[in-house]
Motif scaffolding. Structure first.
Motif, PDB file in Angstrom:
ATOM      1  N   GLY A  85      28.418 -17.768  76.327  1.00  0.00           N
ATOM      2  CA  GLY A  85      28.513 -18.964  77.176  1.00  0.00           C
ATOM      3  C   GLY A  85      27.494 -18.923  78.300  1.00  0.00           C
ATOM      4  N   PHE A 122      32.299 -13.837  74.376  1.00  0.00           N
ATOM      5  CA  PHE A 122      32.346 -15.269  74.679  1.00  0.00           C
ATOM      6  C   PHE A 122      31.632 -15.567  75.995  1.00  0.00           C
ATOM      7  CE2 PHE A 122      34.391 -18.878  76.793  1.00  0.00           C
ATOM      8  CZ  PHE A 122      34.221 -19.874  75.843  1.00  0.00           C
ATOM      9  N   LEU A 123      31.898 -14.728  76.990  1.00  0.00           N
ATOM     10  CA  LEU A 123      31.282 -14.934  78.304  1.00  0.00           C
ATOM     11  C   LEU A 123      29.765 -14.758  78.236  1.00  0.00           C
ATOM     12  CD1 LEU A 123      33.872 -13.207  80.660  1.00  0.00           C
ATOM     13  CD2 LEU A 123      33.352 -15.647  80.515  1.00  0.00           C
ATOM     14  N   THR A 145      24.436 -21.523  78.854  1.00  0.00           N
ATOM     15  CA  THR A 145      24.314 -22.258  80.118  1.00  0.00           C
ATOM     16  C   THR A 145      22.952 -22.010  80.754  1.00  0.00           C
ATOM     17  OG1 THR A 145      26.681 -22.020  80.437  1.00  0.00           O
ATOM     18  CG2 THR A 145      25.414 -22.663  82.370  1.00  0.00           C
TER      19      THR A 145
END
Lengths: 510, 180
Positions: free
Chosen positions: B13, B9-10, B17
């Motif tokens: 994400g 997820f990180l 971004t």
């Protein structure tokens, strides 16, 4: 005699007020209502959101400041899809200050249509004749004289006559007209016998209190004997709020143009499901012709001749067909219609003194709807009907034919890209006009409906006295009340109707 | 299907971004910085530059007559106009200007912004807005062209070139009285 009170003036101190009759909006409906009520001895307050513009120092004949100050939303209001530029007055005297002065009463066939199909049993042409006479007297209505017909109007007439088509010099409400040509941004010579020059001075003389730069924002307690109306005062420009006060009134008469009227009532939580529906914008198509000789259409009465050959009055349909009327204005407004960027657009405007122009008035069925956005501002949802588009193409062809018959070198329909015709052999190109949003510049100067009168609350927003269903003594008295388009020009119909409705109100209170 | 782990997820994400930041940075780089403009009420310097380019394209100097939009700073007039408009209208106008600025990239797939196109390409691109398939583009075209036409042709310096003698009330008032 009272003076007009300007709420934007530094010395104005907003205190709550009381009256028996509060009229909101000062145009043909509101101005007439305030005058008739005041002359009947009633205690009247008249509110106007716009400013007071009279005389050459205020009415400067300059496009930018005048559209900014005399028109609602600075002349920039449009339908939701931006197809139709919706023009209305936002000035003391309302639309009468910025219209082309045309006096065109409601036709007998339209009264018959409303009687037969909309339950207007009490409003026959015969029953309304005395009110029409009062309206015509208010307007000092008179026929435009031959000597007042400028070259622009002569050209359209010449073309119509060459084709054997019917037309007429129009009735108007000018007295001592100097032919200044700037009617659409106000007459600095005060030649218009409009509400600002007739009804409002009479209302002031009879004791009415008139406030400008005062916007009614909400009507509260509409079922109570005394209503409380919240008012926002505006700054000198008329666009920024300054103070608030309230007016307690027994009767509230809303006459803020269909869009403003519906928005105020909706923002007040009033009205049934019919309120805001059945709106007619009567979209108009501008058309210009390049003539071989100078026209100088900016001088003289802009709108004097109407080509009426194709207008139809039908007791089963109402007003239909179309008419073509010469028009002109100041350079800014004409330049705003030229949707051709670059050198080509400038080349067209460089020939301004050789340009003849008309508006094609194409009555519509009341298919529009007025709503209110989250921020409280009105929104007009309007889709052109297929039948209207077909008639519009026929109308543009007829206007182009008339101009070519009068010797035009070129006829242009302001679209993007402009439709340029060099001769009648190219008329078929008009069929390519789709009228899709953003492809052509249409104008609405005669919004009607939205709070139609009727005998049943299932099909109308107001009863036949103009009282909004579900309220006590809250009335509508402007172009909103018509069930369909009333006439090619709405000044006379609205004043006629206002006399009739306010007479009933006075009689009731007596 | 494997559940998305915290680490995954990180990573996802962070990548998204970075891509978004890169896109914004790329667009800003493409547009380029505009010189400061003093006294603006609503428009940014970049929006002012874009609107001035639209005005210059719509009403260029030369052609049928010398004056053009640049002679009257119509972009500043537009900024003044917006200053008296409701907040939502100001916001919409800013978005519309930005859309025109990135129009060549979005609609013509050229890695250049409107302000940075040469004049001929600006005219071709702006004219295309009037006939575009997207309704929003046509609406923006008419909205801006109405404002530009109104303010430009209302300017007295333009009148001699379009054979308009000026407001009639003053003309008639200054006219010598006719002999009896």
């Amino acid at each position: 005699m009272n003076d007009v009170l300007d709420c934007s003036a530094g010395e104005f101190a907003p205190n709550d007020l009381t009256c028996d009759y509060l009229v909101i909006g000062s145009g043909c409906g509101g101005g007439t209502a305030a005058r008739v009520l005041a002359e009947a001895g009633k205690d009247v307050i008249l509110l106007e959101e716009g400013g007071d513009f009279v005389g050459p120092t205020r009415l400067t004949q300059r496009d930018t400041p005048m559209y900014d100050q005399l028109y609602t939303d600075r002349g920039g209001r449009t339908s939701k899809d931006r197809t139709v530029n919706i023009l209305s007055g936002r000035v003391l005297g309302g639309g009468g200050v910025i219209n082309a002065c045309d006096v065109v009463p409601i036709h007998d066939a339209t009264w018959a249509y409303w009687q037969k199909h909309h339950g207007w049993s009490e409003f026959s042409a015969a029953a309304m004749a005395s009110y029409l006479q009062r309206a015509l007297a208010d307007l000092s209505a008179n026929r435009i004289e031959e000597r007042q017909v400028n070259r622009n109007n002569q050209i359209l007439r010449q073309g119509a006559q060459a084709l054997g088509w019917r037309g007429e010099l129009m009735m108007h409400n000018r007295v001592n007209c100097q032919g200044l040509g700037s009617c659409l941004i106000g007459c600095p010579a005060s030649a218009k016998r409009n509400p600002r020059m007739v009804a409002i001075p009479k209302a002031l003389s009879a004791g009415a209190r008139v406030y400008v730069r005062a916007r009614a924002t909400r009507i509260r307690e509409a079922m109570a004997e005394r209503k409380r109306v919240e008012v926002q005062t505006l700054d000198g420009k008329g666009y920024h709020p300054v103070n608030r006060f309230a007016i307690d009134a027994r009767h509230v008469i809303v006459a803020a143009n269909p869009v403003g009227t519906v928005a105020l009532l909706r923002n007040s939580g009033l009205g049934n499901d019919t309120l805001g529906r059945h709106v007619s914008l009567q979209p108009q198509v501008p058309i210009v012709a390049l003539m071989p000789d100078p026209v100088r259409a900016f001088d003289g009465i802009p709108q004097a001749y109407a080509l009426t050959e194709f207008e139809r009055h039908d007791p089963d349909v109402g007003l239909t067909g179309f008419r073509v009327e010469s028009i002109f204005g100041t350079p800014g407004v004409l330049g705003s219609l030229v949707g051709q960027p670059g050198a080509a657009g400038k080349a067209l405007m460089a020939q301004l003194d050789h340009v003849a122009a008309s508006l094609i008035l194409i009555p519509d069925q009341p298919v529009g709807q007025i709503g209110v956005r989250r921020d409280g501002r009105p929104e007009v949802d309007y889709t052109l009907a297929a039948e209207w588009k077909t008639r519009a193409r026929q109308a543009i062809k007829a206007a182009a034919q008339a101009y070519f018959a009068a010797g035009a070198k070129m006829v242009v329909v302001p679209a993007a890209p402009p439709l340029v015709l060099q001769s009648t052999a190219q008329l078929a190109q008009i069929e390519t006009l789709t009228f899709e949003p953003g492809t052509i510049s249409l104008i609405s100067a005669h919004q009607q409906g939205g709070a139609r009168l009727g005998a049943s609350d299932a099909t109308s927003a107001c009863d036949l006295t103009g009282q909004l269903w579900g309220t006590r003594d809250v009335f509508v008295c402007d172009g909103s009340v018509f069930p369909s388009t009333s006439s090619s020009h709405t000044m006379t119909p609205i004043i006629t109707m206002a006399h009739a409705l306010i007479d009933r109100l006075v009689a009731r209170s007596a | 299907m494997n559940p998305v782990t915290r680490r995954r997820f990180l990573v996802l994400g962070g990548t998204a971004t970075a891509l978004a930041a890169g896109a914004v940075g790329g667009l800003a780089w493409l547009r380029g910085a505009a010189p400061d403009v003093a006294g603006l009420h609503v428009l940014t310097a970049e929006q002012y530059r874009t609107f001035a380019a639209i005005a210059r394209t719509h009403l260029p100097r030369g052609g049928a007559f010398p004056p053009g939009a640049d002679d009257f700073d119509l972009a500043r007039m537009f900024d003044g106009y917006l200053a008296d408009q409701p907040t939502t209208d100001r916001h919409d106008a800013g978005l519309a200007i930005n859309l025109v600025e990135f129009g060549p990239l979005l609609f013509d797939h050229h890695a250049v912004t409107f302000s940075n196109l040469p004049p001929d390409a600006q005219l071709a691109h702006w004219s295309g807005w009037g006939t575009a398939q997207q309704q929003t583009r046509r609406e923006i075209f008419w909205s801006f062209s109405r404002f530009l036409g109104l303010t430009f042709y209302d300017h007295e310096a333009v009148w001699p070139h379009i054979h308009y003698p000026g407001p009639s009330f003053a003309r008639l008032a200054s006219r010598p009285a006719e002999a009896p």
